[in-house]
Motif scaffolding. Structure first.
Motif, PDB file in Angstrom:
ATOM      1  N   VAL A 147      -3.288  -3.948   7.838  1.00 56.45           N
ATOM      2  CA  VAL A 147      -2.097  -3.698   7.282  1.00 56.45           C
ATOM      3  C   VAL A 147      -0.911  -4.141   8.310  1.00 56.45           C
ATOM      4  O   VAL A 147      -1.040  -3.998   9.445  1.00 56.45           O
ATOM      5  CB  VAL A 147      -2.041  -2.332   6.781  1.00 56.45           C
ATOM      6  CG1 VAL A 147      -2.793  -2.014   5.724  1.00 56.45           C
ATOM      7  CG2 VAL A 147      -2.136  -1.249   7.860  1.00 56.45           C
ATOM      8  N   VAL A 188       4.474  -0.691   3.807  1.00 55.87           N
ATOM      9  CA  VAL A 188       3.083  -1.247   4.663  1.00 55.87           C
ATOM     10  C   VAL A 188       2.328  -1.950   3.465  1.00 55.87           C
ATOM     11  O   VAL A 188       2.265  -1.359   2.399  1.00 55.87           O
ATOM     12  CB  VAL A 188       2.319   0.146   4.887  1.00 55.87           C
ATOM     13  CG1 VAL A 188       0.954  -0.465   5.475  1.00 55.87           C
ATOM     14  CG2 VAL A 188       2.942   0.850   6.240  1.00 55.87           C
ATOM     15  N   GLY A 189       1.776  -3.026   3.727  1.00 57.52           N
ATOM     16  CA  GLY A 189       1.035  -3.771   2.920  1.00 57.52           C
ATOM     17  C   GLY A 189      -0.060  -4.664   3.528  1.00 57.52           C
ATOM     18  O   GLY A 189      -0.252  -4.641   4.809  1.00 57.52           O
ATOM     19  N   THR A 190      -0.949  -5.241   2.626  1.00 55.44           N
ATOM     20  CA  THR A 190      -1.958  -6.057   3.109  1.00 55.44           C
ATOM     21  C   THR A 190      -1.478  -7.711   3.092  1.00 55.44           C
ATOM     22  O   THR A 190      -0.699  -7.886   2.307  1.00 55.44           O
ATOM     23  CB  THR A 190      -3.310  -6.116   2.279  1.00 55.44           C
ATOM     24  OG1 THR A 190      -3.052  -6.412   1.089  1.00 55.44           O
ATOM     25  CG2 THR A 190      -3.831  -4.515   2.381  1.00 55.44           C
ATOM     26  N   GLU A 250      -8.353  -1.632   5.885  1.00 56.97           N
ATOM     27  CA  GLU A 250      -8.010  -2.887   5.659  1.00 56.97           C
ATOM     28  C   GLU A 250      -6.938  -3.000   6.684  1.00 56.97           C
ATOM     29  O   GLU A 250      -6.164  -2.307   7.158  1.00 56.97           O
ATOM     30  CB  GLU A 250      -7.182  -2.923   4.237  1.00 56.97           C
ATOM     31  CG  GLU A 250      -8.045  -2.759   3.058  1.00 56.97           C
ATOM     32  CD  GLU A 250      -7.130  -3.089   1.771  1.00 56.97           C
ATOM     33  OE1 GLU A 250      -7.352  -4.245   1.490  1.00 56.97           O
ATOM     34  OE2 GLU A 250      -6.530  -2.070   1.481  1.00 56.97           O
ATOM     35  N   LYS A 283      -6.964   5.061   9.349  1.00 57.63           N
ATOM     36  CA  LYS A 283      -8.076   4.506   8.532  1.00 57.63           C
ATOM     37  C   LYS A 283      -8.994   5.329   8.405  1.00 57.63           C
ATOM     38  O   LYS A 283      -9.542   6.385   8.850  1.00 57.63           O
ATOM     39  CB  LYS A 283      -8.492   2.956   9.106  1.00 57.63           C
ATOM     40  CG  LYS A 283      -7.478   2.278   9.102  1.00 57.63           C
ATOM     41  CD  LYS A 283      -7.837   0.864   9.714  1.00 57.63           C
ATOM     42  CE  LYS A 283      -6.768  -0.206   9.778  1.00 57.63           C
ATOM     43  NZ  LYS A 283      -6.991  -1.468  10.313  1.00 57.63           N
ATOM     44  N   LEU A 305       0.768  -1.108  -0.045  1.00 57.53           N
ATOM     45  CA  LEU A 305      -0.012   0.105   0.018  1.00 57.53           C
ATOM     46  C   LEU A 305       0.731   1.233  -0.117  1.00 57.53           C
ATOM     47  O   LEU A 305       0.360   2.317  -0.784  1.00 57.53           O
ATOM     48  CB  LEU A 305      -1.069   0.090   1.304  1.00 57.53           C
ATOM     49  CG  LEU A 305      -2.432  -0.860   1.290  1.00 57.53           C
ATOM     50  CD1 LEU A 305      -3.109  -0.610   2.371  1.00 57.53           C
ATOM     51  CD2 LEU A 305      -2.837  -0.308   0.088  1.00 57.53           C
TER      52      LEU A 305
END
Ligand code: IMP
Ligand code: MG
Length: 194
Positions: free
Chosen positions: A167, A184-186, A165, A145, A21
């Motif tokens: 993260v 930063v990612g899911t 989401e 968020k 992200l």
């Protein structure tokens, strides 16, 4: 080794990550911009600024942020707030774990956290620090968020607004994993259920 070698991060996707992200270069640029704004706002506070990183999620963010601030005298005092425990991904309320930062009276307090979600952490810390005589309290989060509870919680400095989401990376964890990722990612669904 070139002095900047450690700043070049490997953003290749870990196998448990679905998508990135916020890449590490975007984080670095935003941290520098936040540090400029914060440095200007606290130019009067030499020696009376206390930065309070909320552990463990803000470990990487706070470390990068304080090094990007102007070189003035400031204190760093860690605090730990538990909200999600272990593998839960829905909030369960906030509580301060262990000792509170000391000698806050008359100090300008900057809370640094990884992500603003329910707002419980920031509301709790803000009221504690004001009750303990802080001159003023501000908050800085890397992520917020886009949900009503987060958007309605006072927060002076925000790195990125993201969709609702779960993260991980750059300090954020799932069951204490993935904090080390430079972006930063899911998470992939199969990593969540493992
Ligand atoms: P709040 O008190 O609900 O605003 O949540 C703040 C804390 O919950 C953060 O400091 C994180 O530790 C945790 N948290 C909230 N959302 C996420 C997420 O998407 N990933 C990882 N941790 C999260
Ligand atoms: Mg956490």
């Amino acid at each position: 080794m070139a002095p900047d070698a450690l700043r070049i991060h490997d953003d290749r996707l870990h196998e448990d990550i679905e998508k990135v992200l916020v890449p590490s270069a975007a984080i670095a640029a935003r941290v520098r911009a936040l540090a400029i704004a914060i440095g200007e706002d606290y130019s009067h506070a030499d020696g009376r600024l206390t930065v309070v990183p909320v552990m463990t999620g803000s470990l990487l963010f706070a470390a990068d942020l304080v090094r990007a601030l102007p070189q003035r005298r400031m204190r760093i005092q860690l605090t730990t707030v538990s909200s999600y425990g272990g593998t839960h991904t829905a909030t369960r309320g906030s509580a301060i774990v262990g000792a509170l930062p000391k000698h806050l009276e008359g100090h300008h307090i900057l809370i640094v956290d990884d992500i603003l979600d329910s707002g419980g952490t920031l509301r709790l810390l803000r009221s504690e620090f004001i009750a303990r005589g802080a001159a003023d309290v501000r908050a800085c989060v890397l992520l917020r968020k886009r949900i009503p509870s987060a958007l309605s919680t006072p927060c002076e400095y925000v790195g990125f607004d993201i969709d609702d989401e779960f993260v991980v990376g750059y300090g954020l964890d799932y069951d204490d994993l993935y904090r080390n990722l430079p972006y930063v990612g899911t998470l992939r669904k199969d990593a969540l259920s493992r």
